[in-house]
Design a protein around this motif. Structure first.
Motif, mmCIF file in Angstrom:
data_model
loop_
_atom_site.group_PDB
_atom_site.id
_atom_site.type_symbol
_atom_site.label_atom_id
_atom_site.label_comp_id
_atom_site.label_asym_id
_atom_site.label_seq_id
_atom_site.Cartn_x
_atom_site.Cartn_y
_atom_site.Cartn_z
ATOM 1 N N PHE A 136 1.743 32.079 43.310
ATOM 2 C CA PHE A 136 0.841 31.960 44.501
ATOM 3 C C PHE A 136 1.262 33.099 45.428
ATOM 4 C CE2 PHE A 136 0.607 27.004 43.365
ATOM 5 C CZ PHE A 136 -0.095 27.491 42.174
ATOM 6 N N GLY A 137 0.391 33.640 46.102
ATOM 7 C CA GLY A 137 0.382 34.545 47.261
ATOM 8 C C GLY A 137 -0.164 33.538 48.344
ATOM 9 N N VAL A 138 -0.085 34.292 49.637
ATOM 10 C CA VAL A 138 -0.972 33.794 50.703
ATOM 11 C C VAL A 138 -1.763 34.803 51.662
ATOM 12 C CG1 VAL A 138 0.947 34.082 52.421
ATOM 13 C CG2 VAL A 138 -0.696 32.126 52.552
ATOM 14 N N ALA A 139 -2.874 34.298 52.149
ATOM 15 C CA ALA A 139 -3.665 35.052 53.123
ATOM 16 C C ALA A 139 -4.159 34.384 54.128
ATOM 17 C CB ALA A 139 -4.813 35.741 52.164
ATOM 18 N N ALA A 140 -3.511 34.787 55.348
ATOM 19 C CA ALA A 140 -3.752 33.709 56.469
ATOM 20 C C ALA A 140 -4.002 34.716 57.683
ATOM 21 C CB ALA A 140 -2.667 32.661 56.860
ATOM 22 N N SER A 141 -3.176 35.483 58.066
ATOM 23 C CA SER A 141 -3.379 36.316 59.114
ATOM 24 C C SER A 141 -4.489 37.200 59.280
ATOM 25 C CB SER A 141 -1.881 37.137 59.474
ATOM 26 O OG SER A 141 -0.842 36.388 59.756
ATOM 27 N N GLU A 142 -4.809 37.736 60.595
ATOM 28 C CA GLU A 142 -5.907 38.612 60.596
ATOM 29 C C GLU A 142 -5.719 39.357 61.872
ATOM 30 O OE1 GLU A 142 -9.892 37.000 60.643
ATOM 31 O OE2 GLU A 142 -9.430 35.429 58.865
ATOM 32 N N HIS A 143 -6.634 40.350 62.184
ATOM 33 C CA HIS A 143 -6.613 41.393 63.330
ATOM 34 C C HIS A 143 -7.381 40.422 64.374
ATOM 35 C CE1 HIS A 143 -4.167 44.713 61.656
ATOM 36 N NE2 HIS A 143 -5.145 44.573 60.427
ATOM 37 N N GLY A 144 -6.604 39.618 65.240
ATOM 38 C CA GLY A 144 -7.405 38.747 65.950
ATOM 39 C C GLY A 144 -6.435 38.904 67.305
ATOM 40 N N GLN A 145 -6.989 38.305 68.406
ATOM 41 C CA GLN A 145 -6.520 38.506 69.572
ATOM 42 C C GLN A 145 -4.938 37.520 69.463
ATOM 43 O OE1 GLN A 145 -9.213 37.081 72.571
ATOM 44 N NE2 GLN A 145 -9.669 39.082 73.141
ATOM 45 N N HIS A 146 -4.924 36.606 68.692
ATOM 46 C CA HIS A 146 -3.702 35.967 68.450
ATOM 47 C C HIS A 146 -3.486 35.470 66.949
ATOM 48 C CE1 HIS A 146 -6.185 32.223 68.543
ATOM 49 N NE2 HIS A 146 -6.725 32.633 69.778
ATOM 50 N N VAL A 147 -2.431 34.908 66.436
ATOM 51 C CA VAL A 147 -2.088 34.421 64.988
ATOM 52 C C VAL A 147 -3.317 33.696 64.303
ATOM 53 C CG1 VAL A 147 -0.027 35.305 65.187
ATOM 54 C CG2 VAL A 147 -0.722 32.784 65.430
ATOM 55 N N SER A 203 0.491 38.326 42.127
ATOM 56 C CA SER A 203 0.184 37.111 42.249
ATOM 57 C C SER A 203 -0.885 36.803 41.175
ATOM 58 C CB SER A 203 0.100 36.381 43.480
ATOM 59 O OG SER A 203 -1.500 37.075 43.932
ATOM 60 N N ASP A 204 -0.981 35.601 40.696
ATOM 61 C CA ASP A 204 -2.323 34.980 39.965
ATOM 62 C C ASP A 204 -3.191 34.249 40.895
ATOM 63 O OD1 ASP A 204 -0.972 35.355 37.162
ATOM 64 O OD2 ASP A 204 0.538 34.427 38.040
ATOM 65 N N TYR A 205 -2.706 33.446 41.931
ATOM 66 C CA TYR A 205 -3.622 33.073 42.982
ATOM 67 C C TYR A 205 -3.109 33.402 44.283
ATOM 68 C CZ TYR A 205 -4.815 29.944 39.108
ATOM 69 O OH TYR A 205 -5.651 29.383 37.996
ATOM 70 N N ILE A 206 -4.212 33.338 45.133
ATOM 71 C CA ILE A 206 -3.921 33.656 46.587
ATOM 72 C C ILE A 206 -4.415 32.214 47.424
ATOM 73 C CG2 ILE A 206 -4.313 35.184 48.542
ATOM 74 C CD1 ILE A 206 -4.944 37.369 46.547
ATOM 75 N N MET A 207 -3.619 31.604 47.976
ATOM 76 C CA MET A 207 -4.041 30.570 48.837
ATOM 77 C C MET A 207 -4.507 31.144 50.179
ATOM 78 S SD MET A 207 -1.753 27.474 50.468
ATOM 79 C CE MET A 207 -1.765 26.404 48.872
ATOM 80 N N VAL A 208 -5.917 31.113 50.364
ATOM 81 C CA VAL A 208 -6.613 31.782 51.342
ATOM 82 C C VAL A 208 -7.087 30.762 52.528
ATOM 83 C CG1 VAL A 208 -8.635 33.234 52.248
ATOM 84 C CG2 VAL A 208 -7.501 33.362 49.906
ATOM 85 N N PHE A 209 -6.920 31.144 53.855
ATOM 86 C CA PHE A 209 -7.334 30.315 54.935
ATOM 87 C C PHE A 209 -8.637 31.083 55.448
ATOM 88 C CE2 PHE A 209 -3.093 29.273 54.220
ATOM 89 C CZ PHE A 209 -2.855 28.125 54.917
ATOM 90 N N MET A 259 -10.826 26.062 56.200
ATOM 91 C CA MET A 259 -10.786 25.686 55.104
ATOM 92 C C MET A 259 -9.696 26.569 54.224
ATOM 93 S SD MET A 259 -14.797 25.601 54.346
ATOM 94 C CE MET A 259 -14.697 24.627 52.852
ATOM 95 N N ILE A 260 -8.963 25.925 53.335
ATOM 96 C CA ILE A 260 -7.908 26.394 52.636
ATOM 97 C C ILE A 260 -8.454 26.366 51.057
ATOM 98 C CG2 ILE A 260 -5.618 26.290 51.737
ATOM 99 C CD1 ILE A 260 -5.060 24.883 54.319
ATOM 100 N N MET A 261 -8.454 27.420 50.300
ATOM 101 C CA MET A 261 -8.574 27.497 48.862
ATOM 102 C C MET A 261 -7.949 28.394 47.998
ATOM 103 S SD MET A 261 -11.606 30.105 50.417
ATOM 104 C CE MET A 261 -11.146 29.258 51.856
ATOM 105 N N MET A 262 -7.864 28.035 46.660
ATOM 106 C CA MET A 262 -6.990 28.814 45.943
ATOM 107 C C MET A 262 -8.006 30.000 45.092
ATOM 108 S SD MET A 262 -4.136 27.481 46.171
ATOM 109 C CE MET A 262 -3.240 28.385 44.870
ATOM 110 N N VAL A 263 -7.850 31.199 45.263
ATOM 111 C CA VAL A 263 -8.681 32.183 44.765
ATOM 112 C C VAL A 263 -7.769 33.142 43.660
ATOM 113 C CG1 VAL A 263 -9.943 34.326 45.117
ATOM 114 C CG2 VAL A 263 -9.598 32.435 47.130
ATOM 115 N N PRO A 264 -8.375 33.123 42.449
ATOM 116 C CA PRO A 264 -7.616 34.030 41.624
ATOM 117 C C PRO A 264 -7.681 35.335 42.123
ATOM 118 C CG PRO A 264 -9.384 32.474 40.398
ATOM 119 C CD PRO A 264 -9.526 32.181 41.957
ATOM 120 N N SER A 265 -6.349 35.845 41.848
ATOM 121 C CA SER A 265 -6.081 37.215 42.529
ATOM 122 C C SER A 265 -6.918 38.335 41.898
ATOM 123 C CB SER A 265 -4.443 37.588 42.251
ATOM 124 O OG SER A 265 -3.758 36.709 42.987
ATOM 125 N N ASN A 266 -7.383 38.157 40.613
ATOM 126 C CA ASN A 266 -8.289 39.255 40.016
ATOM 127 C C ASN A 266 -9.742 38.934 40.021
ATOM 128 O OD1 ASN A 266 -8.401 37.105 38.248
ATOM 129 N ND2 ASN A 266 -7.811 38.183 36.550
#
Length: 416
Positions: free
Chosen positions: A126-137, A166-172, A186-193
């Motif tokens: 698993f990988g993770v995708a949480a942070s974005e280009h916002g005013q704060h984290v 990775s095989d899955y990305i945990m996305v916020f 929301m949190i979800m498991m997204v297949p990387s491909n």
């Protein structure tokens, strides 16, 4: 506050002999690939394959699913040891492990069984995708739009550590139309491909070069209901929040590994390559009192850091067991974070005092220890940790776990 450290209860906080042997079996391969991997900023796929084959993708998975079932303190000790050899490789494993351990808290029984099976038996990571280009984290704009049978995910994420290979990305992401991030996250498991998932291969930072922490773009990615972990806002309702404790204590483990790796490198280089100073009157660098003194100081710092980190790791387990207040645990981890930051930066810089000018050659890549430490220790401002400790000492008020503000309502907050 405890003025000294002695373990409060008898449960493991470091690796046992069996796990240590599994981890040590990885050493030669990881070390052999570390310099070239750093120079090429290459994803450490061979390292991850070896870690998978050793069963470490199931490090924190419960035994009922075939995992090792170790607690977070022991997992951090394993991550620390791997970071001695390659901190990027250890970073990727820690992201996977924290993601895996969070699934039973967020998902249902079917999801827990499915993803534990994928990691432990099928060797999926698993990988993770949480942070974005916002005013704060926590200023997120990545949206989930309801559609028939699920949702469409759209938006961009950065610092997606471990996503490469990775095989899955945990996305916020945030449910479209939700009144606040807190109620809509929301949190979800997204297949990387999966179609619509674009890994942008733009990770080019000076340190932690192999963590595959690139940005990811999501365009109309279909997410079925079965891949959503809990209802919108679920993660914000869990008390006490353990996520910051898990992440911060693992960061400390990575700092420790970087410092230990640099110290080991300095010892080896001084024994085999460093020349004595012409005016010293000695024939070998190992007899130089200044080199001996520098190494002695570095070892003292590393030993003290390890003790403080053990105390912090223990605190996480005590909170899980209801034996310690979360706020006090956060203070213990903050102390470890402050000290491990200082030690990692100092030791990885001081290594050149021991090794000398020739050690700056690119072929040795000794500077990777400092570059990795400098990059990793910037994950959040350590001065705020010092402030939390001082505030607690003066007021007896433990730190708030985190104060999150939504982008549309500054007074809409929640402790997590």
């Amino acid at each position: 506050m405890m003025s000294s450290y002695s373990q409060q209860i008898q449960f493991p906080i470091t690796m046992d002999d069996e796990l240590r042997a599994k981890v040590e079996s990885l050493k030669d391969g990881i070390c052999a690939r570390a310099v070239e991997g750093d120079l090429e900023s290459a994803h450490p796929q061979e390292d991850m394959d070896a870690i998978r084959d050793a069963g470490l993708f199931g490090l924190e998975a419960p035994a009922e699913f075939g995992g090792m079932g170790v607690n977070s303190a022991v997992a951090n000790d394993a991550i620390r040891q791997i970071a001695v050899w390659n901190s990027s490789t250890a970073h990727i494993l820690f992201v996977h492990s924290v993601g895996l351990k969070s699934i039973p808290f967020l998902g249902n029984e079917e999801q827990t069984k499915r993803y534990m099976t994928e990691a432990v038996q099928n060797g999926k990571r698993f990988g993770v995708a949480a942070s974005e280009h916002g005013q704060h984290v926590m200023d997120w704009s990545c949206k989930m739009t309801p559609t028939e049978g699920g949702y469409l995910l759209n938006g961009n994420k950065l610092f997606c550590s471990g996503s490469g290979g990775s095989d899955y990305i945990m996305v916020f992401a945030v449910l479209e139309g939700a009144p606040s991030l807190i109620e809509g996250v929301m949190i979800m498991m997204v297949p990387s491909n999966q179609e619509g998932v674009q890994q942008n291969l733009d990770w080019d930072n000076m340190g932690q070069r192999q963590t595959s922490s690139q940005s990811i773009s999501f365009k109309d990615v279909f997410i079925p209901e079965a891949d959503i972990l809990g209802e919108a806002g679920t993660i914000m309702q869990l008390e006490p929040s353990m996520w910051a404790l898990y992440y911060q204590s693992a960061f400390c483990a990575l700092h420790a590994g970087m410092a230990e790796g640099a110290l080991n490198e300095a010892i080896d280089y001084a024994r085999n390559k460093t020349r004595p100073w012409i005016l010293s009157g000695i024939d070998k660098a190992v007899n130089d009192p200044y080199i001996q003194g520098a190494l002695g100081q570095m070892q003292t710092q590393v030993s003290a850091m390890r003790t403080l980190i053990n105390r912090a790791n223990e605190a996480v387990i005590l909170v899980e067991r209801g034996m310690l207040d979360r706020g006090e645990a956060a203070i213990r981890i903050a102390e470890a974070k402050v000290f491990s930051t200082d030690v990692a930066l100092d030791v990885t810089s001081k290594i050149f005092q021991v090794c000398g000018a020739r050690a700056t050659s690119k072929k040795y890549s000794i500077d990777r220890y400092w570059r990795n430490a400098r990059t990793m220790t910037l994950h959040d401002p350590v001065d705020w940790k010092r402030n939390e400790i001082g505030h607690y000492l003066l007021t007896d008020e433990p730190p708030m776990p985190c104060l999150l503000y939504t982008s549309d309502a500054a007074d809409d907050s929640l402790r997590v």
